[in-house]
Write a protein that holds these residues in place. Structure first.
Motif, short mmCIF file in Angstrom:
data_model
loop_
_atom_site.label_atom_id
_atom_site.label_comp_id
_atom_site.label_asym_id
_atom_site.label_seq_id
_atom_site.Cartn_x
_atom_site.Cartn_y
_atom_site.Cartn_z
N PRO A 1 0.88 -1.20 -0.06
CA PRO A 1 0.04 0.02 0.14
C PRO A 1 0.84 1.38 -0.06
O PRO A 1 1.90 1.36 0.65
N ILE A 2 0.51 2.26 -0.73
CA ILE A 2 1.20 3.36 -0.79
C ILE A 2 0.37 4.75 -0.16
O ILE A 2 -0.91 4.67 -0.86
N SER A 3 0.78 5.34 0.54
CA SER A 3 -0.03 6.59 1.17
C SER A 3 0.21 7.78 0.24
O SER A 3 1.50 8.14 0.15
N LEU A 4 -0.87 8.37 -0.44
CA LEU A 4 -0.60 9.70 -1.05
C LEU A 4 -1.56 10.81 -0.60
O LEU A 4 -2.55 10.46 -0.04
N THR A 5 -1.02 11.85 -0.66
CA THR A 5 -1.97 13.13 -0.27
C THR A 5 -2.95 13.16 -1.36
O THR A 5 -2.59 12.87 -2.66
N PRO A 6 -3.83 13.96 -1.30
CA PRO A 6 -5.20 14.01 -2.44
C PRO A 6 -4.46 14.51 -3.78
O PRO A 6 -5.07 14.17 -4.77
N ARG A 7 -3.52 15.64 -3.59
CA ARG A 7 -2.88 16.12 -4.76
C ARG A 7 -2.35 15.22 -5.65
O ARG A 7 -2.24 14.97 -6.82
N GLU A 8 -1.21 14.45 -4.89
CA GLU A 8 -0.40 13.26 -5.19
C GLU A 8 -1.50 12.22 -5.89
O GLU A 8 -1.39 11.64 -7.02
N PHE A 9 -2.38 11.97 -5.38
CA PHE A 9 -3.35 10.79 -5.90
C PHE A 9 -4.07 11.37 -7.12
O PHE A 9 -4.09 10.71 -8.02
#
Length: 88
Positions: free
Chosen positions: A10-18
């Protein structure tokens, strides 16, 4: 849900990165220009000389590419970015 993983990691992204990754993924390997990214992710608010897009691509690379043997985020210098669908 807005979740991302590579393989079973799993990779955690910020909303903008997503949103940036989603834009690249939806292009299905085609080049996405910096102008398109500015328009679609930042609402056209970035100045052409601003390096925000490069900074966010770097954030994504650290999370999506760095831990793995194959880099998926590719650059066409002077034009934009694309997501490679091949892990070889």
């Amino acid at each position: 849900t807005q979740s991302v993983s590579r393989g079973k990691t799993p990779i955690s992204l910020t909303p903008r990165e997503f949103n940036l990754l989603l834009k690249l993924a939806n292009a299905k390997g085609k080049l996405v220009t910096k102008r398109e990214l500015n328009r679609d992710i930042w609402g056209g608010s970035l100045d052409e000389n601003n390096n925000t897009i490069e900074v966010y691509i770097n954030f994504l690379r650290k999370k999506i590419d760095k831990p793995f043997a194959t880099n998926l985020i590719k650059t066409k210098v002077g034009f934009g970015y694309y997501l490679s669908s091949h892990e070889h």
